[in-house]
Every structure is written in C-alpha cells, then in structure tokens.
Design a protein around this motif. Structure first.
Motif, short mmCIF file in Angstrom:
data_model
loop_
_atom_site.label_atom_id
_atom_site.label_comp_id
_atom_site.label_asym_id
_atom_site.label_seq_id
_atom_site.Cartn_x
_atom_site.Cartn_y
_atom_site.Cartn_z
N GLU A 309 0.86 -1.19 0.00
CA GLU A 309 0.00 0.00 0.00
C GLU A 309 0.89 1.23 0.00
N LYS A 310 1.03 1.84 -1.16
CA LYS A 310 1.94 2.97 -1.34
C LYS A 310 1.60 4.09 -0.35
N GLY A 311 2.63 4.63 0.27
CA GLY A 311 2.46 5.72 1.21
C GLY A 311 2.38 5.28 2.66
N SER A 312 2.38 3.97 2.91
CA SER A 312 2.27 3.49 4.28
C SER A 312 3.49 3.82 5.13
N GLU A 313 4.58 4.19 4.47
CA GLU A 313 5.79 4.55 5.21
C GLU A 313 5.73 5.96 5.81
N ASN A 314 4.74 6.74 5.42
CA ASN A 314 4.67 8.13 5.85
C ASN A 314 3.90 8.28 7.15
N VAL A 315 4.50 9.00 8.10
CA VAL A 315 3.89 9.18 9.42
C VAL A 315 3.88 10.67 9.78
N TRP A 316 3.60 10.98 11.01
CA TRP A 316 3.61 12.35 11.53
C TRP A 316 4.09 12.32 12.95
N ILE A 317 4.67 13.41 13.41
CA ILE A 317 5.22 13.49 14.76
C ILE A 317 4.91 14.88 15.31
N ALA A 318 4.31 14.95 16.49
CA ALA A 318 4.01 16.22 17.14
C ALA A 318 4.68 16.25 18.52
N VAL A 319 5.10 17.44 18.95
CA VAL A 319 5.79 17.61 20.22
C VAL A 319 5.24 18.83 20.94
N LEU A 320 4.93 18.66 22.23
CA LEU A 320 4.42 19.75 23.06
C LEU A 320 5.10 19.69 24.42
N GLY A 321 5.68 20.79 24.86
CA GLY A 321 6.31 20.81 26.17
C GLY A 321 7.08 22.09 26.41
N PRO A 322 7.65 22.26 27.61
CA PRO A 322 8.27 23.51 27.99
C PRO A 322 9.58 23.83 27.27
N ASP A 323 10.19 22.83 26.64
CA ASP A 323 11.46 23.05 25.94
C ASP A 323 11.30 23.14 24.43
N THR A 324 10.07 23.04 23.95
CA THR A 324 9.82 23.03 22.50
C THR A 324 9.30 24.38 22.04
N ALA A 325 10.04 25.02 21.15
CA ALA A 325 9.64 26.33 20.64
C ALA A 325 8.32 26.22 19.88
N PRO A 326 7.43 27.19 20.01
CA PRO A 326 6.11 27.13 19.36
C PRO A 326 6.19 27.48 17.86
N LEU A 327 6.82 26.58 17.10
CA LEU A 327 6.97 26.79 15.66
C LEU A 327 5.78 26.26 14.87
N GLY A 328 4.87 25.56 15.56
CA GLY A 328 3.65 25.10 14.93
C GLY A 328 3.88 24.05 13.85
N GLU A 329 3.09 24.13 12.81
CA GLU A 329 3.19 23.19 11.70
C GLU A 329 4.47 23.47 10.93
N ARG A 330 5.38 22.50 10.92
CA ARG A 330 6.65 22.69 10.24
C ARG A 330 6.46 22.54 8.74
N THR A 331 7.00 23.47 8.01
CA THR A 331 6.91 23.45 6.55
C THR A 331 8.31 23.56 5.96
N HIS A 332 8.51 22.93 4.81
CA HIS A 332 9.80 22.95 4.12
C HIS A 332 10.93 22.65 5.11
N ALA A 333 10.70 21.61 5.89
CA ALA A 333 11.64 21.22 6.94
C ALA A 333 12.44 20.00 6.50
N ALA A 334 13.59 19.80 7.14
CA ALA A 334 14.37 18.59 6.88
C ALA A 334 13.55 17.36 7.27
#
Length: 373
Positions: A309-334
């Motif tokens: 099933e093509k695309g099954s390798e694609n996931v997502w990762i979200a991070v929330l906490g006191p040490d994480t800068a509020p950059l929101g939805e990352r775009t054009h990211a590594a």
C-alpha cells in the motif's frame, strides 16, 4: 484488528535520514516524558481532516449517514476541517509546540524499517533503529532493549517507567519478562489489594464487553486505569498506545475511524490536563504524539498498510512541552524519521541514549532547547 504480516520486500523510505551533529542536545526544563501513539492514523487526516471521498457507505463503509458525518467532521476549509477532527492537536499542540509530516507543505516524516506495519514500527520508535528480523506482529519477545527499558535500568528512573496500551502485543514489544517494566495492556487488569467499587466496575466492563479484537481493548477502557495510575504512581516516563484508529480502518469503517481519531484527541487532552493540574508535572512534562505507520490512500487502500500500500511509510510526529519552541506546523523542513523518537525521548529527560546505543538515530533537531550536556 492488527493484520498478520509476514516478511515482504522492503521499500525505499521517503527522504533521507539527516544527522544533526555529533553532540547531543538536551532539554532544560522537561523532567517527565510521555510518548503517545495512535495506531495507523494517517497523516492525511491529521493535516487535512476528513476525506470527502470516504464519507459514504460505499467507499467509506460508513453506517452513519453521510449528512451526519459531514455535520460532525466536514468543513470546506482544510484548516477548519482538521481542527474540527483534532481540536486539541490543532488548538493547543500545534500552537504551543511543533508538528511534522505534512507532505503537502514540504515536511516529511517516515519510517525506516521497510515494512510499515505495527511491530516493526514500535520497535523502530522505541529502540532507535529498525530490525529486519521482525517480520510479523507475532514475532514474540523483542530481542532489542527499548529506550524505556534503558531508562528504567537507571537509578533515577527505575520503577518510574510504564507502558499503557490497548494492544496485548506491547508485552512482547517491550519484552516484559526481561525489562520488568510496568505494563498494562489488552483485556486483562492486574489485581488490586484494596479494590474499590470503581475498580470492580471497571473489571466487570473488561470481562463483559464484546471485543472487536481479542488482543486490543477499547481506547476508553484503557483511559480509566491510565489516569488512575498517573494520579497514584506519578511515573516519570510513560508510553501510551491507542489502537482503535487502526482497528476500524482495517474493518473498512471510515465513520468509526473519524470518531475514534476525534476521541483519541480528547483522551490526549484529558491526559495533558490531568498532568498539568498536578505539581509533579506542571510545566515540566513533554508529550510526543505520533503513529506507528501510515496507510494506503484512495477508495480502497486506506483500509490497509504495508509495503504493497503505497504511502504506508509516511507518518507524523508532534511535540508539546516547555522546551519546544512554538513553531507550529513545520513546513519545508528537513525530513524526520520514526527512528529518531527513541533518542528524543531520552534527550528530553537529559539522557544520551546514543552514548550506549550508537546505532540509534539522532534526536530530532529543533524540538528542544539547548541545555546541559
């Protein structure tokens, strides 16, 4: 219901694994870390909300009327649509933290295990590297020690690391017999010395609820002992696995995929609010929220995942906490990978996992402030 995969030919993961320097960066304020997984939840729903092509009984297998589904989850604007489905993720996590994986905006998150089903995914995210020998969800006890076992073996975290998940196979993935981790999974509840009426009612519900999957308890039935445990035991390191989003997709019930995804978002909010209301956790706790694999797309392949099933390798990762800068939805990211999660979990609580496990991937760059090393 987890499909019983066997070994198949690997695929090339999207993007390349970028290393972010030899020195490990550590968080400064985080004292507690929670890794949360919603099994098999696609990046498409996370970033664009409900799929219009699946809001019916034919392609989506829905028992709920299309009109009712649209009322609950459809909005013409994609940002409004995803916020309706995931109000906590987009109303709090993305505003105060970061989220990777929207391929429509140049952000790729992917697995590196070449299989894109559950056991290999959980092994990769919890050990920091893939193991090609793991070719089935029935593989048995994991020969690899996870970052949770590694942390539990330290004096600082011993007895303060726990695994709570709907899927009984977590006992093998985290190798309970070797790791001696606190593990609550599946349709069984450990006995309590002083059982309250609430405990007795929960035990009765576990014993009498009709199971969709004999290995996978309902998310709601996991949430009750999970919150009770957090309030009573105050773990420092916690894994939480919710399984319904994968189970209902395999059953071809898109209406229930949406409902379970929406409720998962509520459960994460509930856990966050519960912990933030406690002095032990307030302002010192980081959540990492992700999935173990993606799925196919189109009118039929959304039900399944794996190399076919093509695309099954694609996931997502979200991070929330006191040490994480509020950059929101990352775009054009590594690109980021599932394998980076293990070292990131450790780095948030000030530990250099790769010092002892050099084959593990580097922590995710940019999600924590530069602190002590």
């Amino acid at each position: 219901m987890k499909l019983r995969f066997t070994r198949t030919a690997g695929f090339l993961a999207v993007g390349t694994l970028l290393l972010f320097g030899a020195a490990a960066a550590f968080a400064a304020k985080t004292q507690n870390i929670v890794l949360i997984v919603s099994d098999g939840l696609r990046w498409q729903e996370i970033f664009t909300g409900a799929d219009a092509a699946l809001l019916d009984s034919k392609a989506g297998g829905s028992w709920l009327s299309e009109a009712e589904l649209r009322k609950r989850y459809w909005r013409d604007d994609a940002d409004a649509r995803r916020a309706a489905l995931f109000p906590f993720l987009w109303g709090t996590v993305a505003k105060q933290g970061q989220i990777f994986g929207n391929q429509l905006k140049g952000s790729v998150a992917h697995v590196t295990n070449g299989k894109a089903f559950s056991y290999p995914g959980y092994n990769e995210m919890s050990t920091g590297y893939p193991n090609d020998a793991i070719d089935s969800n029935e593989f048995g006890p994991n020969p690899n020690a996870t970052v949770f076992e590694w942390l539990n073996n330290s004096e600082e975290f011993h007895g303060r690391v726990a695994i709570y998940g709907t899927w009984d196979v977590y006992k093998n993935i985290f190798n309970q017999s070797r790791s001696h981790l606190i593990i609550q999974t599946g349709w069984s509840l450990p006995p309590k010395a002083n059982e309250t009426p609430r405990d007795a009612l929960l035990r009765e519900l576990y014993a009498t609820t009709t199971a969709l999957d004999e290995e996978d308890v309902s998310n709601s039935l996991l949430q009750i002992p999970l919150l009770d445990y957090v309030k009573a035991a105050h773990p420092r390191v916690l894994f939480v696995g919710y399984g319904e989003t994968d189970n209902w997709a395999h059953q071809g019930r898109y209406d229930l995929v949406l409902d379970s995804a929406h409720r998962m978002d509520h459960f994460v909010r509930q856990l966050w609010d519960t912990m933030q209301a406690m002095p032990q956790y307030h302002g010192t706790t980081t959540f990492i929220i992700t999935t173990d694999h993606g799925r196919g797309s189109g009118l039929t392949e959304w039900k399944d995942h794996g190399v076919e099933e093509k695309g099954s390798e694609n996931v997502w990762i979200a991070v929330l906490g006191p040490d994480t800068a509020p950059l929101g939805e990352r775009t054009h990211a590594a690109p980021v990978t599932q394998a980076q999660i293990a070292a990131t979990v450790a780095a948030f609580v000030g530990k250099d996992y790769r010092h002892d496990v050099p084959k593990a991937a580097q922590p995710i760059s940019g999600v924590m402030s530069a602190g002590h090393e």
